[in-house]
Design a protein around this motif. Structure first.
Motif, short mmCIF file in Angstrom:
data_model
loop_
_atom_site.label_atom_id
_atom_site.label_comp_id
_atom_site.label_asym_id
_atom_site.label_seq_id
_atom_site.Cartn_x
_atom_site.Cartn_y
_atom_site.Cartn_z
N ARG A 150 0.82 -1.21 0.00
CA ARG A 150 0.00 0.00 0.00
C ARG A 150 0.86 1.27 0.00
NH1 ARG A 150 -4.94 2.21 1.50
NH2 ARG A 150 -4.91 3.82 3.10
N HIS A 151 2.00 1.24 0.72
CA HIS A 151 2.84 2.43 0.87
C HIS A 151 4.16 2.26 0.11
CE1 HIS A 151 0.29 4.48 3.80
NE2 HIS A 151 0.07 3.30 4.34
N ASP A 152 4.34 3.06 -0.91
CA ASP A 152 5.51 2.92 -1.78
C ASP A 152 6.84 3.03 -1.03
OD1 ASP A 152 3.71 2.71 -3.81
OD2 ASP A 152 4.56 4.30 -5.06
N MET A 153 6.92 3.92 -0.03
CA MET A 153 8.21 4.14 0.62
C MET A 153 8.67 2.94 1.45
SD MET A 153 9.50 6.77 -0.62
CE MET A 153 10.91 7.02 0.45
N LEU A 154 7.78 2.01 1.73
CA LEU A 154 8.21 0.76 2.36
C LEU A 154 8.87 -0.17 1.34
CD1 LEU A 154 5.31 -0.08 4.85
CD2 LEU A 154 7.58 0.84 5.37
N ARG A 155 8.82 0.23 0.07
CA ARG A 155 9.48 -0.54 -0.99
C ARG A 155 10.56 0.31 -1.67
NH1 ARG A 155 5.85 -0.84 -4.65
NH2 ARG A 155 4.11 0.09 -3.54
N ALA A 156 11.07 1.30 -0.94
CA ALA A 156 12.04 2.23 -1.53
C ALA A 156 13.47 1.90 -1.11
CB ALA A 156 11.70 3.66 -1.12
N LYS A 157 14.39 2.27 -1.97
CA LYS A 157 15.81 2.21 -1.62
C LYS A 157 16.46 3.50 -2.13
CE LYS A 157 17.29 -0.33 -5.78
NZ LYS A 157 18.03 -1.53 -6.27
N ILE A 158 17.63 3.81 -1.60
CA ILE A 158 18.32 5.05 -1.93
C ILE A 158 19.42 4.75 -2.95
CG2 ILE A 158 19.47 7.08 -1.01
CD1 ILE A 158 16.60 6.54 0.07
N LEU A 159 19.43 5.48 -4.03
CA LEU A 159 20.45 5.29 -5.07
C LEU A 159 21.68 6.13 -4.74
CD1 LEU A 159 18.11 5.44 -8.21
CD2 LEU A 159 18.78 3.46 -6.85
N PHE A 177 -6.61 -7.38 12.33
CA PHE A 177 -7.91 -7.72 12.92
C PHE A 177 -9.04 -7.78 11.89
CE2 PHE A 177 -5.63 -5.97 16.65
CZ PHE A 177 -5.75 -7.06 17.51
N LYS A 178 -8.87 -7.10 10.76
CA LYS A 178 -9.91 -7.09 9.73
C LYS A 178 -9.27 -7.37 8.36
CE LYS A 178 -12.53 -3.57 12.26
NZ LYS A 178 -13.10 -2.18 12.20
N PRO A 179 -8.73 -8.57 8.15
CA PRO A 179 -7.96 -8.87 6.93
C PRO A 179 -8.75 -8.75 5.64
CG PRO A 179 -8.48 -10.88 8.16
CD PRO A 179 -8.85 -9.74 9.05
N ASP A 180 -10.06 -8.89 5.70
CA ASP A 180 -10.87 -8.85 4.49
C ASP A 180 -11.49 -7.47 4.23
OD1 ASP A 180 -10.43 -11.58 4.04
OD2 ASP A 180 -12.06 -12.11 5.42
N GLU A 181 -11.17 -6.51 5.08
CA GLU A 181 -11.73 -5.16 4.93
C GLU A 181 -10.65 -4.22 4.40
OE1 GLU A 181 -13.39 -1.74 7.90
OE2 GLU A 181 -14.20 -3.77 8.20
N ALA A 182 -10.64 -4.01 3.09
CA ALA A 182 -9.59 -3.20 2.45
C ALA A 182 -9.75 -1.73 2.79
CB ALA A 182 -9.62 -3.40 0.94
N LEU A 183 -8.63 -1.06 3.01
CA LEU A 183 -8.64 0.38 3.22
C LEU A 183 -8.80 1.09 1.87
CD1 LEU A 183 -5.71 0.62 5.77
CD2 LEU A 183 -8.13 1.02 6.27
N GLU A 184 -9.27 2.32 1.93
CA GLU A 184 -9.46 3.09 0.69
C GLU A 184 -8.12 3.28 -0.01
OE1 GLU A 184 -11.15 7.49 -0.68
OE2 GLU A 184 -11.43 6.78 1.37
N PRO A 185 -8.05 3.02 -1.32
CA PRO A 185 -6.77 3.14 -2.05
C PRO A 185 -6.19 4.55 -1.96
CG PRO A 185 -8.44 2.03 -3.38
CD PRO A 185 -9.15 2.57 -2.19
N LEU A 186 -4.87 4.62 -1.98
CA LEU A 186 -4.17 5.90 -1.95
C LEU A 186 -3.93 6.38 -3.38
CD1 LEU A 186 -1.52 5.03 0.78
CD2 LEU A 186 -3.65 6.30 1.09
N GLU A 187 -4.31 7.61 -3.67
CA GLU A 187 -4.12 8.16 -5.01
C GLU A 187 -2.78 8.86 -5.15
OE1 GLU A 187 -7.37 10.68 -5.95
OE2 GLU A 187 -8.88 9.08 -5.91
N ILE A 188 -2.30 9.45 -4.06
CA ILE A 188 -1.08 10.24 -4.10
C ILE A 188 0.07 9.46 -3.48
CG2 ILE A 188 0.03 12.37 -3.30
CD1 ILE A 188 -2.17 12.86 -5.32
#
Length: 236
Positions: free
Chosen positions: A116-125, A217-228
């Motif tokens: 869901r959060h891009d910066m958790l998949r980020a690395k520094i060049l 606690f609510k694995p089947d209840e998706a949060l609203e997608p992030l646009e930005i």
């Protein structure tokens, strides 16, 4: 002229009647600096005319490199010995105590938040840019299951994991820049969370952990997608 600077990776913006810029190392030579000075008034006028009033999503270039912001750059410099008392990083360490922790459910929750959060998949060049990894492999949560041991041994295991993570310095060019461990006890469990502040500040971590608990606690209840994305904000 503005297109040329954009292609060079130089970002120009205004602060009142002042012209500011940030650029990769080695790009802004004297000729370019003089060009900015000579055309300062016209550049400021043009920038003010075209500045957007809102952050615009740029999905097409989501996984392309983008410049570190000023705070991130300062954190990166602090990792080096360029200054006295350098060689340290800005880092967050958090422990959460939970009863009857379900390892499979927690793995699933973290995977949802990582995607869901891009910066958790980020690395520094190494050139002063950062990049989000499109398809990052799942993060392995290290689990020490000491439910069959004594409470004293459980507490010793907690101390071991705390010592390993509370001051950890990450290789900024290697993903991930965070780590999750769990000490699983018979009475309760401890989730150890370590993050480099290049990818998240303290408020961000509060949001991340709140969302992890939501998916736990609510694995089947998706949060609203992030646009930005964070990249969109930096470019804005």
């Amino acid at each position: 002229m503005l297109r040329k600077y954009q292609q060079l990776g130089v970002f120009l913006w205004t602060e009142g009647e002042k012209l500011r810029f940030s650029s990769p190392v080695g790009i802004m030579n004297e000729a370019l600096k003089n060009e900015l000075k000579e055309n300062k008034e016209a550049i400021i006028k043009t920038l003010k005319a075209i500045e957007s009033k809102e952050v615009i999503p740029d999905c097409a270039h989501r996984y392309e490199p983008f410049l570190l912001n000023g705070i991130q750059s300062s954190f990166l410099v602090g990792l080096t010995d360029a200054y006295e008392y350098g060689g340290t990083d800005c880092h967050i360490y958090v422990e959460l105590q939970m009863e009857k922790l379900d390892i499979g459910a927690m793995n699933h929750a973290w995977e949802q938040v990582i995607q869901r959060h891009d910066m958790l998949r980020a690395k520094i060049l190494p050139n002063g840019y950062q990049k989000v990894i499109d398809k990052a492999k799942g993060v392995e949560i290290v689990v020490d299951d000491v439910r069959e041991l004594t409470q004293q041994e459980f507490e010793a295991c907690v101390l071991k994991n705390r010592a390993a993570l509370e001051n950890k310095i990450y290789d900024t060019e290697t993903w991930p820049l965070f780590e999750i461990r769990i000490t699983q006890g018979s009475l309760y469990s401890i989730m150890h969370c370590s993050l480099d502040m290049l990818i998240a500040d303290s408020i961000s971590v509060s949001i991340l952990l709140k969302e992890v608990m939501h998916y736990y606690f609510k694995p089947d209840e998706a949060l609203e997608p992030l646009e930005i994305t964070y990249r969109d904000v930096c470019l804005y």
